[in-house]
Design an enzyme around this catalytic site. Structure first.
Site, PDB file in Angstrom:
ATOM      1  N   LYS A  62      12.616  -0.467  -3.542  1.00  0.00           N
ATOM      2  CA  LYS A  62      11.520   0.477  -3.760  1.00  0.00           C
ATOM      3  C   LYS A  62      12.068   1.892  -3.829  1.00  0.00           C
ATOM      4  O   LYS A  62      12.854   2.308  -2.980  1.00  0.00           O
ATOM      5  CB  LYS A  62      10.496   0.363  -2.627  1.00  0.00           C
ATOM      6  CG  LYS A  62       9.239   1.190  -2.832  1.00  0.00           C
ATOM      7  CD  LYS A  62       8.253   0.943  -1.699  1.00  0.00           C
ATOM      8  CE  LYS A  62       6.937   1.700  -1.929  1.00  0.00           C
ATOM      9  NZ  LYS A  62       5.984   1.480  -0.825  1.00  0.00           N
ATOM     10  N   GLU A 119       4.852  -8.325  -0.525  1.00  0.00           N
ATOM     11  CA  GLU A 119       5.738  -7.299   0.054  1.00  0.00           C
ATOM     12  C   GLU A 119       6.126  -7.651   1.491  1.00  0.00           C
ATOM     13  O   GLU A 119       5.275  -8.038   2.298  1.00  0.00           O
ATOM     14  CB  GLU A 119       5.029  -5.948   0.021  1.00  0.00           C
ATOM     15  CG  GLU A 119       5.825  -4.807   0.625  1.00  0.00           C
ATOM     16  CD  GLU A 119       5.007  -3.535   0.760  1.00  0.00           C
ATOM     17  OE1 GLU A 119       5.616  -2.477   0.983  1.00  0.00           O
ATOM     18  OE2 GLU A 119       3.768  -3.600   0.640  1.00  0.00           O
ATOM     19  N   CYS A 139       4.296  -2.169  -3.675  1.00  0.00           N
ATOM     20  CA  CYS A 139       3.158  -1.502  -3.036  1.00  0.00           C
ATOM     21  C   CYS A 139       2.568  -0.426  -3.939  1.00  0.00           C
ATOM     22  O   CYS A 139       2.233  -0.680  -5.086  1.00  0.00           O
ATOM     23  CB  CYS A 139       3.581  -0.941  -1.679  1.00  0.00           C
ATOM     24  SG  CYS A 139       2.199  -0.372  -0.659  1.00  0.00           S
TER      25      CYS A 139
END
Length: 539
Positions: A350, A286, A403
């Site tokens: 995301k 990430e 994440c």
């Protein structure tokens, strides 16, 4: 045993709160990295006995009548989350000058808020409470419903859900392919709390022990059977190289080190593997790319030079999107797919952002009250409008997960082709070598089993791993290890029951447990009423 149960039942005041907190704190040992699940067979019976004594005085107030149960569950939850998530405060020391003062609030307020869900679990359970084994089903229903609510309320945060405690190894993870985490939450609490009935009659003790043996036996047997019948390793499987740069979080955004960090990533990606073939996929963690690639042609050219023919890089990176009306760019936490010609062929943003980490709720209010240090913590990310799969050359279809999106069982794609692989990129360096990264890894691993999809997980500083569709580890790097490893990406399963009928299965479990608890309560009330009438006639 009955004498102990009665002593706990009659406990009041601070002693009751202390026992509840202690039980909750000890329960955390069942989670990663310890996996001492047997402690739950001690702590949940203690919670049952505490709830046996959580009886309110006669009152017309709904809140007053629910308070004894709520407070008991809340104290249990506070102990559980405080002991299990103390490490979350470590992130504040990365930017210590601005945020260290928030540490006492982070390690107490977050557990206090999450504990409210366990308080609700106790209230739900007490609404269906009875004297016998029915109250165990009531508690299982209460926790199942509360854990489900915890996944959605206030953007959701189902960290360390109880069900994970019953799935420490692959042989005990396979039930998730049928009932998922939500079903396991209820089933686990049922098994863990059943020993509370041993303190009563022999009939109840025998019934509870039989149910425990049936549950655990079925859980383990199904796991061994499913793994025994798992398909053989695919010799033509796609090979992936996972890069773990192990960069200290305090240095990650140092502009003076950008070139050094980028060179490290490319060097680890090119490292010879001792064979004539090169992995089809290279995965970086990430926000690993220290540049905005669309604004750094030199970095894109370096990636193209690094990649061999046909190779694809999946890199966690910040992506600049459309500009706002004020001319400011919109920033996304993304996974970018770059081919061997240096072309960004796909990107996935995301969708489920971390509140207070990636964006700041109520920022305008914080600024209005002069809390500029809090307001400045807003990193300004925007969420994706939807979650979709990424179709890559060679028939690989990636379900992107950035994440902590990996802790949500419902985080599946709403658009695109059916996925063949989950790719989870993350950065757990914020939390140091604490239980946090290990808990995160374990929770992500269960997503592979639920969905019947292999998972590739690349972390900045641990823990990176590759799992097959049954949750078996095919390769990994430990915490604070700088390096790269290669592993085959196993074939996905056709489909799991949970993936196709998950909601029906979970709602069926909840409904069954609630019905059993309600029936036990009604029967128990009827028996007590009959006994009272007989006693009245006798007198």
């Amino acid at each position: 045993m009955e004498r102990l149960a009665n002593r706990i039942l009659l406990t009041t005041g601070w002693r009751r709160a202390f026992l509840a907190v202690l039980a909750g704190a000890v329960t955390v040992l069942a989670q990663a990295p310890f996996h001492l699940f047997f402690v739950c067979f001690l702590t949940f019976p203690l919670l049952v006995w505490l709830l046996d004594g959580a009886v309110a005085r006669p009152s017309r107030s709904l809140v007053a009548s629910a308070w004894p149960a709520f407070s008991t569950g809340w104290w249990f939850g506070f102990g559980y989350f405080a002991a299990g998530m103390w490490w979350i405060g470590n992130a504040l020391f990365v930017e210590a000058e601005a945020l260290a003062w928030l540490w006492p609030f982070a390690v107490t307020l977050i557990p206090a808020v999450l504990a409210m869900f366990y308080g609700l679990a106790a209230v739900f359970a007490r609404m269906l409470w009875s004297d016998g084994i029915g109250r165990i089903f009531a508690l299982a229903f209460g926790f199942g419903l509360a854990e489900w609510l915890r996944s959605y309320a206030f953007t959701g945060f189902p960290w360390n859900a109880i069900g994970y405690a019953a799935m420490p190894v692959p042989e005990l993870m396979q039930s998730a392919s049928v009932v998922g985490l939500y079903g396991m939450n209820a089933l686990a609490v049922l098994a863990f709390a059943l020993p509370a009935c041993i303190a009563r009659t022999r009939l109840r003790a025998g019934l509870s022990m039989g149910l425990i043996a049936l549950q655990l036996g079925g859980h383990a047997t199904f796991g061994y059977w499913r793994l025994h019948h798992a398909p053989e390793a695919d010799t033509d499987a796609v090979v992936v190289r996972v890069v773990q740069p192990a960069i200290d979080q305090s240095e990650k955004w140092d502009r003076a080190r950008r070139s050094e960090i980028f060179d490290m990533l490319t060097a680890l990606s090119e490292k010879p593997n001792g064979s004539d073939t090169r992995p089809a996929l290279v995965v970086w963690p990430e926000t690993s790319v220290p540049y905005v690639l669309t604004e750094a042609p030199g970095a894109v050219a370096a990636i193209a030079e690094m990649l061999g023919e046909g190779q694809i890089l999946l890199a966690g990176a910040v992506r600049a999107g459309e500009r706002t009306e004020g001319g400011e760019p919109t920033w996304y936490n993304s996974i970018l797919a770059v081919n061997d010609e240096g072309v960004i062929i796909d990107a996935a943003d995301k969708k489920h952002l971390v509140p207070f980490g990636e964006y700041l709720p109520f920022r305008e209010i914080a600024e209005r009250f002069g809390l500029r240090k809090i307001a400045d913590a807003d990193r300004g990310y925007s969420p994706a409008s939807l979650r979709r799969t990424m179709s890559l050359p060679g028939g690989v279809v990636v379900l992107p997960s950035v994440c902590y999106e990996a802790i949500f069982p419902y985080a599946v794609a709403s658009e695109g082709e059916p996925p063949t692989l989950i790719v989870n990129v993350t950065n757990d360096a914020w939390y140091g070598d604490t239980p946090g990264p290990y808990q995160h890894l374990h929770q992500a691993r269960i997503r592979a089993v639920e969905n019947g999809l292999p998972m590739v997980r690349a972390a900045n500083n641990g823990l990176s791993a590759v799992f097959d569709a049954h949750g078996r580890q095919l390769g990994a790097l430990g915490y604070d290890v700088r390096g790269a490893f290669e592993a085959p990406v196993a074939s996905p399963l056709e489909m799991t029951l949970y993936r196709t009928h998950g909601w029906q299965i979970v709602s069926g479990i909840f409904s069954l447990f609630a019905a059993i608890a309600a029936l036990a309560r009604i029967v128990g009330a009827g028996l007590r009423s009959r006994a009272t009438r007989k006693m009245t006639r006798f007198v």
